[in-house]
Design an enzyme around this catalytic site. Sequence first.
Site, short mmCIF file in Angstrom:
data_model
loop_
_atom_site.label_atom_id
_atom_site.label_comp_id
_atom_site.label_asym_id
_atom_site.label_seq_id
_atom_site.Cartn_x
_atom_site.Cartn_y
_atom_site.Cartn_z
N HIS A 1 5.29 7.14 10.19
CA HIS A 1 5.18 5.87 9.45
C HIS A 1 3.70 4.90 9.76
CE1 HIS A 1 9.24 7.51 8.40
NE2 HIS A 1 8.73 8.14 9.54
N THR A 2 2.31 5.24 9.31
CA THR A 2 1.48 4.20 8.98
C THR A 2 2.25 3.05 9.04
OG1 THR A 2 0.75 5.43 7.41
CG2 THR A 2 0.02 6.40 8.65
N CYS A 3 1.95 2.67 7.77
CA CYS A 3 2.50 1.10 7.81
C CYS A 3 3.49 0.90 9.09
CB CYS A 3 3.19 0.79 6.24
SG CYS A 3 4.93 2.28 6.12
N ALA A 4 3.74 1.15 9.36
CA ALA A 4 4.78 0.94 10.53
C ALA A 4 4.14 1.18 11.88
CB ALA A 4 6.58 0.72 10.75
#
Length: 257
Positions: free
Chosen positions: A222-225
């Site tokens: 989960h790249t946003c996190a």
Amino acid sequence: GLALLHKAPCPLPLQRLLWKVLLDESLSFEDVQEIDAEFVRHRFESIIAPGGLKAIENVLGGPLLFQSVETNDRFVEPLWPHEGGEAVTEETVHEYVALALEHYVAGQRRHILQALRDGFWDVAPLSLLKEVDFTPAELELCVSGEPNVNVKEWMSCATYGKIDTQVQQDFWEIVTEMDTKHRSQLLQFATGSGRVPLGSFKHVSPRFNITSGDNDKLPSAHTCANMLVLPRGPLPKAELKRRLHLAVSEGRGFCFA
């Protein structure tokens, strides 16, 4: 500019001379040689050599003027601030070379480069860049990030969810065994950027996190996190390595399974 402001690496494949353009610095032989070494050697090195200006004048059958160099796709233009009819002398030959090199890089693309500079300076004012006294290499690092991934530093800055201790240990051993290219690919898979912000992983926000998921699936991200999800385990290190390699080389993050 936003990459510099938010400390979020943006690995732009720019020539070093473009970083000098963003800092409003003069270009050198070496800068232009990066993009066209033959052009620099044949057109300019001979001019500044002892007796070079006189030799060029003999070839031309007259004075060398403050005009741009004609090429297959470029017409002759005056070299600003000169009007084109002014002759180059021994006292002004270095000025001529500097202006001609600048014109070769910018030329008809000048308005494009100026738009790039204006947009960059809107976010990172030139006066501030001058005050900080950035070099082109330092500016590139600040915007594009550090290309080399330090595993020990990465490990020390990582946080963890619920994860098997052996899986965690095997993961870092696998990362340590990777070459630079594959480490960067793993970082790209997990965070969306294959480079580290200038100043280390401490500036990665949110902090890099490793947690566990389904044991029968490939690792996901989960790249946003900045979160990497590994199989719950237990499973052999070789199997974790195989799944991680497959996920990174074939997947795109965001719950690839």
